[in-house]
Design a protein around this motif. Sequence first.
Motif, short mmCIF file in Angstrom:
data_model
loop_
_atom_site.label_atom_id
_atom_site.label_comp_id
_atom_site.label_asym_id
_atom_site.label_seq_id
_atom_site.Cartn_x
_atom_site.Cartn_y
_atom_site.Cartn_z
N PRO A 202 43.50 23.97 47.97
CA PRO A 202 43.43 25.10 47.12
C PRO A 202 44.75 25.03 46.25
O PRO A 202 45.40 25.92 45.55
N SER A 203 45.84 23.42 46.41
CA SER A 203 46.96 23.22 46.05
C SER A 203 46.76 22.31 45.09
O SER A 203 48.07 21.86 43.96
N ALA A 204 45.76 22.28 44.27
CA ALA A 204 45.63 21.64 42.94
C ALA A 204 46.38 22.50 41.88
O ALA A 204 46.02 23.69 41.71
N PRO A 205 46.88 21.58 40.69
CA PRO A 205 47.12 22.58 39.70
C PRO A 205 46.46 22.42 38.55
O PRO A 205 45.56 22.58 38.64
N GLY A 206 46.43 24.29 38.23
CA GLY A 206 45.74 24.31 36.98
C GLY A 206 45.01 25.02 37.92
O GLY A 206 43.74 25.35 36.93
N GLN A 207 44.56 25.49 38.98
CA GLN A 207 42.69 26.14 39.74
C GLN A 207 43.02 26.89 40.48
O GLN A 207 43.01 27.22 41.36
N GLU A 208 44.52 27.43 40.06
CA GLU A 208 44.81 29.45 40.91
C GLU A 208 43.72 30.27 40.14
O GLU A 208 43.43 31.04 41.62
N GLN A 209 43.49 30.68 39.64
CA GLN A 209 42.31 30.96 38.86
C GLN A 209 41.01 30.99 40.19
O GLN A 209 40.07 31.93 40.56
N LEU A 210 40.92 29.54 40.20
CA LEU A 210 39.88 29.38 41.33
C LEU A 210 39.56 29.64 42.42
O LEU A 210 38.48 30.95 42.93
N TYR A 211 40.78 29.29 42.65
CA TYR A 211 41.17 29.90 44.16
C TYR A 211 41.43 31.27 44.32
O TYR A 211 41.15 32.11 45.79
N GLN A 212 41.78 31.87 43.33
CA GLN A 212 41.80 33.78 43.11
C GLN A 212 40.18 33.89 44.03
O GLN A 212 40.19 35.13 44.78
N ASN A 255 44.47 37.10 52.14
CA ASN A 255 44.56 37.42 51.53
C ASN A 255 45.06 37.92 49.68
O ASN A 255 44.32 38.14 49.02
N ALA A 256 45.26 36.63 50.32
CA ALA A 256 45.82 35.78 48.50
C ALA A 256 45.74 34.34 48.59
O ALA A 256 45.94 33.70 49.86
N VAL A 257 46.17 33.56 47.63
CA VAL A 257 45.90 32.20 47.02
C VAL A 257 46.40 31.65 47.74
O VAL A 257 46.20 30.98 48.64
N GLY A 258 47.68 31.91 48.36
CA GLY A 258 49.03 31.62 48.70
C GLY A 258 48.45 31.18 50.39
O GLY A 258 49.13 30.63 50.94
N ASP A 259 47.70 31.91 51.24
CA ASP A 259 47.15 31.93 51.86
C ASP A 259 45.98 31.14 52.23
O ASP A 259 45.98 30.47 53.39
N LEU A 260 45.82 29.91 51.67
CA LEU A 260 45.06 28.76 51.75
C LEU A 260 45.82 27.80 51.94
O LEU A 260 46.36 27.60 51.42
N THR A 261 45.04 27.11 52.81
CA THR A 261 44.71 25.73 53.17
C THR A 261 44.32 25.29 52.87
O THR A 261 42.71 25.14 53.04
#
Length: 281
Positions: A202-212, A255-261
């Motif tokens: 989930p920390s991979a660059p450019g993939q925030e939309q995917l993990y959302q 509840n948000a991308v930042g919560d994913l590890t």
Amino acid sequence: MKYSLLFLGLGAALLQACSGGDDSRQQAADTAATALIDTSVTKATEQLSRKFFYTIGELPSPLELLDLINRKDIAYNSSLLNPTERADSYKTGFQKAVNYGIYGVDMSYAAFYGQSQDALNYFSTTRQMAKKLGVEQPFEEFVKGVDQYQSEKDSLLSIMDRAYAGIQEYLKSNHRLEVAAHVLTGSVIESQYLSLSLLQDPSAPGQEQLYQRVVDQKKYVQNLIDLMSDMKEYPSSASLLNDLKGLLSAYEGINAVGDLTKEKLATLQQSVTTVRNNLVK
């Protein structure tokens, strides 16, 4: 854009197929005293039908995540798909319905990647499952032209979109709503299973939309739980409800991308795999 859920087209067809009934049964019903109809049950059924409409109509298609994965050039992995050879082993109505949903997602995943032969193989299997469920004729109406587009990804997806657009026309009866809900559940679980199996960091660059989109899948699980809670008097739905509650618990605190590890992602993947394995076995 809403991507097609061909399996939902089948779910809709299942509802319509049950609405006709045979003449003798209808005549018998007509002779019964109308006053005996339990209006509270009727209202409850109507509420369940509206809930089903909401689940499939108001939320984005779960296939959008698979399309995004394809657009990010994440490699196609056919080993994740439910083998078509298993189709003959599904004997109960529940098994046929959930695995129709699963095979429909597998077909769409292959089509997104331009894997036309795989897509057609899975199309053939979904057609076989439609026949087993007794809705072969409406299924064929939805998918006219598929056989003509063996190498055209956009055409295959367009036909699937046409099937999705036809849902409103067919959802006119709720007599087999449980079956349609099982088709929907199979599709959502398979979409999550494929997505979580393909995404690792989930920390991979450019993939925030995917993990959302991964985070958004929590909404689908909650909606499915709401559906199954209203149908828990059926043993198959009650068992599925317990599995879905276990999956939802894996989303706790996300509840948000930042919560994913990576660890939480692995837990989600393990949980959805457990539910999926119970459906395809």
